[in-house]
Enzyme design. Structure first.
Site, PDB file in Angstrom:
ATOM      1  N   ARG A  62       0.829  -1.214   0.000  1.00 54.84           N
ATOM      2  CA  ARG A  62       0.000   0.000   0.000  1.00 54.84           C
ATOM      3  C   ARG A  62       0.858   1.256   0.000  1.00 54.84           C
ATOM      4  O   ARG A  62       0.508   2.258   0.638  1.00 54.84           O
ATOM      5  CB  ARG A  62      -0.970   0.054   1.195  1.00 54.84           C
ATOM      6  CG  ARG A  62      -2.077  -0.983   1.287  1.00 54.84           C
ATOM      7  CD  ARG A  62      -2.984  -0.982   0.072  1.00 54.84           C
ATOM      8  NE  ARG A  62      -2.453  -1.918  -0.877  1.00 54.84           N
ATOM      9  CZ  ARG A  62      -2.587  -3.237  -0.795  1.00 54.84           C
ATOM     10  NH1 ARG A  62      -3.276  -3.760   0.145  1.00 54.84           N
ATOM     11  NH2 ARG A  62      -2.048  -4.030  -1.687  1.00 54.84           N
ATOM     12  N   SER A  71     -10.714  -0.054   3.080  1.00 57.10           N
ATOM     13  CA  SER A  71     -10.042  -0.317   4.355  1.00 57.10           C
ATOM     14  C   SER A  71      -9.474   0.992   4.889  1.00 57.10           C
ATOM     15  O   SER A  71      -8.746   1.684   4.181  1.00 57.10           O
ATOM     16  CB  SER A  71      -8.878  -1.297   4.156  1.00 57.10           C
ATOM     17  OG  SER A  71      -9.370  -2.506   3.638  1.00 57.10           O
ATOM     18  N   GLU A 101      -4.974   4.257   5.801  1.00 55.82           N
ATOM     19  CA  GLU A 101      -4.628   3.998   4.398  1.00 55.82           C
ATOM     20  C   GLU A 101      -4.975   5.197   3.500  1.00 55.82           C
ATOM     21  O   GLU A 101      -4.207   5.528   2.601  1.00 55.82           O
ATOM     22  CB  GLU A 101      -5.356   2.730   3.926  1.00 55.82           C
ATOM     23  CG  GLU A 101      -4.933   2.294   2.548  1.00 55.82           C
ATOM     24  CD  GLU A 101      -5.693   1.054   2.085  1.00 55.82           C
ATOM     25  OE1 GLU A 101      -5.586   0.010   2.751  1.00 55.82           O
ATOM     26  OE2 GLU A 101      -6.378   1.154   1.055  1.00 55.82           O
TER      27      GLU A 101
HETATM   28  C1  LIG Z   1     -15.287   0.470  -1.256  1.00 47.71           C
HETATM   29  C2  LIG Z   1     -13.792   0.622  -1.440  1.00 47.71           C
HETATM   30  C3  LIG Z   1     -12.985  -0.499  -1.549  1.00 47.71           C
HETATM   31  C4  LIG Z   1     -11.599  -0.370  -1.724  1.00 47.71           C
HETATM   32  N1  LIG Z   1     -10.840  -1.502  -1.826  1.00 47.71           N
HETATM   33  C5  LIG Z   1      -9.507  -1.404  -2.039  1.00 47.71           C
HETATM   34  C6  LIG Z   1      -8.699  -2.570  -2.181  1.00 47.71           C
HETATM   35  O1  LIG Z   1      -9.193  -3.706  -2.147  1.00 47.71           O
HETATM   36  N2  LIG Z   1      -7.373  -2.410  -2.371  1.00 47.71           N
HETATM   37  C7  LIG Z   1      -6.791  -1.181  -2.446  1.00 47.71           C
HETATM   38  O2  LIG Z   1      -5.572  -1.120  -2.620  1.00 47.71           O
HETATM   39  N3  LIG Z   1      -7.528  -0.059  -2.325  1.00 47.71           N
HETATM   40  C8  LIG Z   1      -8.864  -0.132  -2.128  1.00 47.71           C
HETATM   41  N4  LIG Z   1      -9.617   1.000  -1.987  1.00 47.71           N
HETATM   42  C9  LIG Z   1      -8.973   2.316  -2.028  1.00 47.71           C
HETATM   43  C10 LIG Z   1      -9.031   3.016  -3.419  1.00 47.71           C
HETATM   44  O3  LIG Z   1     -10.037   2.482  -4.209  1.00 47.71           O
HETATM   45  C11 LIG Z   1      -7.719   2.913  -4.166  1.00 47.71           C
HETATM   46  O4  LIG Z   1      -6.683   3.448  -3.388  1.00 47.71           O
HETATM   47  C12 LIG Z   1      -7.760   3.636  -5.511  1.00 47.71           C
HETATM   48  O5  LIG Z   1      -6.587   3.381  -6.233  1.00 47.71           O
HETATM   49  C13 LIG Z   1      -7.929   5.148  -5.370  1.00 47.71           C
HETATM   50  O6  LIG Z   1      -8.197   5.668  -6.645  1.00 47.71           O
HETATM   51  P1  LIG Z   1      -8.836   7.093  -6.844  1.00 47.71           P
HETATM   52  O7  LIG Z   1      -8.787   7.423  -8.290  1.00 47.71           O
HETATM   53  O8  LIG Z   1     -10.183   7.126  -6.213  1.00 47.71           O
HETATM   54  O9  LIG Z   1      -7.816   8.002  -6.037  1.00 47.71           O
HETATM   55  P2  LIG Z   1      -8.147   9.303  -5.191  1.00 47.71           P
HETATM   56  O10 LIG Z   1      -8.838   8.935  -3.943  1.00 47.71           O
HETATM   57  O11 LIG Z   1      -8.796  10.336  -6.058  1.00 47.71           O
HETATM   58  O12 LIG Z   1      -6.668   9.777  -4.845  1.00 47.71           O
HETATM   59  C14 LIG Z   1      -5.876   9.022  -3.957  1.00 47.71           C
HETATM   60  C15 LIG Z   1      -4.451   9.600  -3.965  1.00 47.71           C
HETATM   61  O13 LIG Z   1      -3.862   9.378  -5.227  1.00 47.71           O
HETATM   62  C16 LIG Z   1      -3.487  10.609  -5.839  1.00 47.71           C
HETATM   63  N5  LIG Z   1      -3.758  10.479  -7.271  1.00 47.71           N
HETATM   64  C17 LIG Z   1      -4.957  10.251  -7.867  1.00 47.71           C
HETATM   65  N6  LIG Z   1      -4.796  10.177  -9.206  1.00 47.71           N
HETATM   66  C18 LIG Z   1      -3.471  10.371  -9.441  1.00 47.71           C
HETATM   67  C19 LIG Z   1      -2.676  10.438 -10.628  1.00 47.71           C
HETATM   68  N7  LIG Z   1      -3.203  10.287 -11.857  1.00 47.71           N
HETATM   69  N8  LIG Z   1      -1.352  10.682 -10.507  1.00 47.71           N
HETATM   70  C20 LIG Z   1      -0.770  10.832  -9.277  1.00 47.71           C
HETATM   71  N9  LIG Z   1      -1.476  10.796  -8.125  1.00 47.71           N
HETATM   72  C21 LIG Z   1      -2.809  10.571  -8.221  1.00 47.71           C
HETATM   73  C22 LIG Z   1      -4.339  11.663  -5.165  1.00 47.71           C
HETATM   74  O14 LIG Z   1      -3.729  12.945  -5.220  1.00 47.71           O
HETATM   75  C23 LIG Z   1      -4.423  11.122  -3.747  1.00 47.71           C
HETATM   76  O15 LIG Z   1      -3.269  11.451  -3.042  1.00 47.71           O
HETATM   77  C24 LIG Z   1     -11.010   0.910  -1.795  1.00 47.71           C
HETATM   78  C25 LIG Z   1     -11.836   2.050  -1.692  1.00 47.71           C
HETATM   79  C26 LIG Z   1     -13.206   1.904  -1.516  1.00 47.71           C
HETATM   80  C27 LIG Z   1     -14.076   3.133  -1.424  1.00 47.71           C
END
Ligand SMILES: Cc1cc2nc3c(=O)[nH]c(=O)nc-3n(C[C@H](O)[C@H](O)[C@H](O)COP(=O)(O)OP(=O)(O)OC[C@H]3O[C@@H](n4cnc5c(N)ncnc54)[C@H](O)[C@@H]3O)c2cc1C
Length: 364
Positions: free
Chosen positions: A163, A240, A356
Site C-alpha cells: 500500500r 479499508s 490507508e
Molecule cells: C469500497 C472501497 C474499496 C476499496 N478496496 C480497495 C482494495 O481492495 N485495495 C486497495 O488497494 N484499495 C482499495 N480501496 C482504495 C481506493 O479504491 C484505491 O486506493 C484507488 O486506487 C484510489 O483511486 P482514486 O482514483 O479514487 O484516487 P483518489 O482517492 O482520487 O486519490 C488518492 C491519492 O492518489 C493521488 N492520485 C490520484 N490520481 C493520481 C494520478 N493520476 N497521478 C498521481 N497521483 C494521483 C491523489 O492525489 C491522492 O493522493 C477501496 C476504496 C473503496 C471506497
C-alpha cells in the site's frame, strides 16, 4: 469552476468547498492545465475517483485537478502468450480490469471491483486477494512537478510496497498513463488467496478461467461492502481505513496466540514497527510479520456498526476495517472515529494503526 462541496467527488461523501475544479479530459489538456496551475504557485490537489481520500470540512484552498483522461490499448504479443496494456490515468480501474478479462487476459483479475482510477493504482500499489498492481506494472508516464517534464518511469523505480510507493510518500506529479504486462490465454493467475480459492472450490496455486476469478472476487467484495454500490450504505467509505500493521516477530509473539499473522517480504520493511521493539537489532526483514488490523480492532472491543455517541460516522456493518458515512457525516466525525479506533488498538495491543487513505487538510 468553483465547487461548493468536494463531498460530491469523494466516495466517503465528505469534503468542503474548493476554489476551483478543473477536469481535463485529454492528456494534452491535463499536462497544460497542470503546468498552468503549477506556474501560479497556488495550492493544487490531484483527484481521481476520490475513493482513497479524506478531505477536510474546510475544503481545499486551491485548485483541484480531477483527472478525466480516457483510453485503453491492448496489444497481444505475436506468440499469443503476453499482452501489453496501456491505459490513461482517468480510466476507471475496474473498467480496465473488465476489459482485460474480456480480452482473455489475466494478472489483475483479483483486483476486480477496486474503485477509483487507473492513475491512482500505482500510488498506493493497490492490492487485493493475492495480487498487487505492482506485480504487473511495467512503467508509468509521469508529469514531474519538479521538472515540468513528462518522463517514463519503470515500475522498479517507484518504490512499490505494501500500500505504498514513492508517489504516496511524496514524489509530486501526475501519473498520465500506466503500462501493464499481462498473460494471454484466458486462465487466471494462480489463485493466491485462501478465501478466494475456497469460493472457487480450488486449491491455492490452481488456475481457473480469469472471468470466473473476477466474478468470485466481485461477489466476495460485495459481501464486505467493498464495491461501490448506491444501494449499499456500507460502501460509502474509503475501503479499508487502516493498513495491516507490520511489527517485529518478537513483538508479535507477545500477542494472543490466535492473533493472525503472516510473514512479510523485504519490500514492506518501511512500515510501522511497534513501539518498544529493538528495531536496529533486526538481522533481516524476515523477522517482520504482518498483523490483521481488522482482528486487532475487533479484539479491542470495537464491533461492526459501532459509532461514537451522536456521530454519523460508523464502522461498516460488514467489515471492521471500513469506516462509513451513515449520511451527512463530516470529515471531523470520520477522523474522530478513526482516532478512537487507533487509540483503542494502541492501548490494548501497543500497535499504532496507520490510516490507508490520504488526508487532505486534516490529520488524525
Ligand atoms: C469500497 C472501497 C474499496 C476499496 N478496496 C480497495 C482494495 O481492495 N485495495 C486497495 O488497494 N484499495 C482499495 N480501496 C482504495 C481506493 O479504491 C484505491 O486506493 C484507488 O486506487 C484510489 O483511486 P482514486 O482514483 O479514487 O484516487 P483518489 O482517492 O482520487 O486519490 C488518492 C491519492 O492518489 C493521488 N492520485 C490520484 N490520481 C493520481 C494520478 N493520476 N497521478 C498521481 N497521483 C494521483 C491523489 O492525489 C491522492 O493522493 C477501496 C476504496 C473503496 C471506497
Amino acid at each position: 469552476m468553483t465547487v461548493a462541496s468536494l463531498s460530491d467527488y469523494t466516495t466517503l461523501r465528505v469534503g468542503g468547498p474548493a476554489h476551483e475544479l478543473r477536469e481535463p479530459g485529454t492528456r494534452d489538456t491535463l499536462v497544460a492545465t497542470a503546468l498552468e496551475v503549477w506556474s501560479t504557485g497556488e495550492n493544487w490537489l490531484l483527484l481521481g475517483g476520490g475513493s482513497n481520500v479524506v478531505i477536510s470540512d474546510d475544503g481545499f484552498d486551491g485548485t483541484v485537478i480531477r483527472v478525466a483522461t480516457r483510453g485503453i490499448d491492448i496489444i497481444v504479443d505475436q506468440d499469443g502468450k503476453h499482452a501489453r496494456v496501456r491505459a490513461a490515468a482517468g480510466e476507471n480501474w475496474d473498467a480496465l480490469v473488465a476489459a482485460t478479462v474480456a480480452a482473455g487476459l489475466s494478472g489483475i483479475e483479483a483486483l476486480s471491483g477496486i474503485p477509483g482510477t487507473v492513475g491512482a493504482a500505482p500510488v498506493q500499489n493497490i492490492g487485493a486477494y493475492g495480487q498487487e498492481v505492482g506485480d504487473r506494472l511495467v512503467g508509468i508516464d509521469f508529469l514531474d512537478y519538479t521538472s515540468g517534464e513528462v518522463v517514463r518511469l519503470d515500475a522498479r523505480d517507484l518504490g512499490l510496497g505494501y500500500r505504498t510507493s514513492t508517489l504516496k510518500r511524496g514524489r509530486a506529479g501526475i501519473v498520465l498513463a500506466i503500462e501493464l504486462d499481462l498473460d494471454a490465454g484466458g486462465w487466471s493467475a494462480p489463485i493466491a488467496y485462501a478465501q478466494l480459492a475456497s469460493a472457487l472450490g480450488v486449491q491455492l496455486g490452481e488456475r481457473v478461467a480469469a472471468a470466473d476469478a473476477r466474478r468470485a472476487v466481485l461477489a466476495l467484495r460485495a459481501g464486505k461492502g467493498m464495491v461501490l454500490d448506491p444501494a449499499d450504505p456500507d460502501s460509502v467509505s474509503a475501503g479499508s481505513f487502516f493498513t495491516n500493521p507490520i511489527v517485529t516477530e518478537s513483538f508479535a509473539r507477545a500477542l494472543p496466540a490466535e492473533a493472525p499473522r503472516w510473514p512479510v517480504e523485504n519490500d514492506e520493511e518501511d512500515r510501522v514497527i511497534a513501539p518498544g521493539d529493538a528495531v536496529p537489532a533486526l538481522a533481516s526483514a524476515d523477522y517482520r510479520v504482518k498483523l490483521s488490523a481488522a482482528w486487532l480492532i475487533e479484539r479491542s472491543g470495537i464491533s461492526r456498526g459501532f459509532a461514537l455517541p451522536g456521530s454519523r460516522a460508523a464502522i461498516s456493518s460488514k467489515h471492521t476495517l471500513a469506516i462509513t458515512n451513515r449520511g451527512g457525516a463530516t470529515a471531523t466525525e470520520i477522523a474522530q472515529l478513526a482516532g478512537y479506533v487507533q487509540t483503542r488498538v494502541l492501548s490494548e495491543f501497543g500497535v499504532l494503526l496507520h490510516p490507508e487513505p490520504v488526508f487532505v487538510g486534516l490529520a488524525l
